[in-house]
Design a protein around this motif. Structure first.
Motif, PDB file in Angstrom:
ATOM      1  N   UNK A  34       0.004 -10.863  -6.773  1.00 41.60           N
ATOM      2  CA  UNK A  34       1.595 -10.670  -6.630  1.00 41.60           C
ATOM      3  C   UNK A  34       2.079  -9.562  -5.245  1.00 41.60           C
ATOM      4  N   UNK A  35       2.656 -10.518  -3.767  1.00 41.73           N
ATOM      5  CA  UNK A  35       3.010  -9.080  -3.661  1.00 41.73           C
ATOM      6  C   UNK A  35       4.865  -9.598  -3.143  1.00 41.73           C
ATOM      7  N   UNK A  36       5.070  -8.521  -3.614  1.00 45.99           N
ATOM      8  CA  UNK A  36       6.550  -8.935  -3.837  1.00 45.99           C
ATOM      9  C   UNK A  36       7.718  -8.310  -2.644  1.00 45.99           C
ATOM     10  N   UNK A  37       8.931  -8.203  -2.015  1.00 46.50           N
ATOM     11  CA  UNK A  37       8.672  -9.204  -1.520  1.00 46.50           C
ATOM     12  C   UNK A  37       7.232  -9.749  -0.417  1.00 46.50           C
ATOM     13  N   UNK A  38       6.902 -10.735   0.056  1.00 47.89           N
ATOM     14  CA  UNK A  38       5.740 -10.958   0.561  1.00 47.89           C
ATOM     15  C   UNK A  38       5.648 -10.397   2.614  1.00 47.89           C
ATOM     16  N   UNK A  39       7.386 -10.545   2.880  1.00 51.44           N
ATOM     17  CA  UNK A  39       7.623 -10.268   3.838  1.00 51.44           C
ATOM     18  C   UNK A  39       8.678  -9.348   3.686  1.00 51.44           C
ATOM     19  N   UNK A  47       6.304  -4.507  -4.416  1.00 46.27           N
ATOM     20  CA  UNK A  47       5.174  -4.772  -5.893  1.00 46.27           C
ATOM     21  C   UNK A  47       4.405  -5.114  -6.185  1.00 46.27           C
ATOM     22  N   UNK A  48       3.847  -5.257  -6.567  1.00 45.44           N
ATOM     23  CA  UNK A  48       2.304  -5.386  -6.297  1.00 45.44           C
ATOM     24  C   UNK A  48       1.689  -5.993  -8.238  1.00 45.44           C
ATOM     25  N   UNK A  49       1.047  -7.435  -8.486  1.00 46.49           N
ATOM     26  CA  UNK A  49       0.683  -7.350  -9.660  1.00 46.49           C
ATOM     27  C   UNK A  49       0.065  -8.410 -10.054  1.00 46.49           C
ATOM     28  N   UNK A  74      -0.200   0.378 -13.149  1.00 48.49           N
ATOM     29  CA  UNK A  74      -0.397   0.616 -14.656  1.00 48.49           C
ATOM     30  C   UNK A  74       0.218  -0.741 -15.273  1.00 48.49           C
ATOM     31  N   UNK A  75      -0.544  -0.323 -16.708  1.00 46.47           N
ATOM     32  CA  UNK A  75      -0.627  -1.674 -17.596  1.00 46.47           C
ATOM     33  C   UNK A  75       0.831  -2.334 -17.501  1.00 46.47           C
ATOM     34  N   UNK A  80      -1.387  -5.459 -14.905  1.00 49.28           N
ATOM     35  CA  UNK A  80      -0.914  -4.319 -14.004  1.00 49.28           C
ATOM     36  C   UNK A  80       0.089  -4.398 -13.358  1.00 49.28           C
ATOM     37  N   UNK A  81       1.116  -3.470 -12.985  1.00 45.67           N
ATOM     38  CA  UNK A  81       1.975  -3.471 -12.185  1.00 45.67           C
ATOM     39  C   UNK A  81       2.226  -2.372 -10.911  1.00 45.67           C
ATOM     40  N   UNK A  82       2.636  -2.090  -9.172  1.00 43.92           N
ATOM     41  CA  UNK A  82       2.759  -0.307  -8.470  1.00 43.92           C
ATOM     42  C   UNK A  82       3.466  -1.322  -8.013  1.00 43.92           C
TER      43      UNK A  82
END
Length: 170
Positions: A34-39, A47-49, A74-75, A80-82
């Protein structure tokens, strides 16, 4: 014609017998990125998770396609999100973000880099410095001098044409 009918019938029968066991596996079945925001615009934070790594898993990501480097995830509660920053030099386009989980799974997601964060049309405004100048230039003294020079030239030309028309010569 009979060969085609047999081939299609045989294929349909094979699919019906195999059923769900032969169904393709999609990224959503094993988890997706999941990529946020996509654009985003260049220089923005993303942010990705993913849930593919498990709730206690960690991962490392790569933004090399967009001109960036690696980042860590990280968990978290749902996996995990980063975060990473899109390089200011990134060109507009769609880029693949790759994340490799500590459990060996590899998931990808798309990042859309645009010229501006908003998709509103930008209308041009303001002064364009072309070097040509105009009636309302930045310096009123230069504008007045130009008008005076044109007035003198017009008066002199009119006087010369008048003398010539009378036959006085130049």
């Amino acid at each position: 014609m009979r060969r085609t009918a047999r081939l299609l019938t045989g294929t349909a029968l094979a699919v019906a017998v195999a059923g769900p066991a032969a169904a393709p596996v999609y990224a959503g079945d094993t988890g997706s990125l999941e990529v946020s925001p996509a654009g985003v615009a260049p220089g923005s934070d993303v942010t990705v998770g993913t849930a593919a790594c498990g709730p206690d898993g960690t991962a490392s990501g790569n933004t090399g396609a967009a001109g960036g480097g690696s980042f860590t995830l990280a968990a978290g509660a749902h996996g995990p999100t980063g975060r990473f920053r899109v390089p200011p030099s990134a060109l507009p386009g769609t880029y693949e973000i790759v994340v490799t989980c500590s459990n060996g799974r590899r998931v990808t997601g798309d990042l859309l880099v645009t010229l501006a964060a908003t998709r509103e049309q930008v209308r041009p405004h303001g002064h364009v410095d072309t070097g040509v100048g105009g009636a309302l230039g930045p310096d009123p003294v230069q504008t007045a001098a130009g008008v005076a020079a044109l007035a003198v030239a017009a008066a002199g030309g009119t006087w010369l044409l008048h003398r010539r028309a009378r036959g006085d010569g130049i």
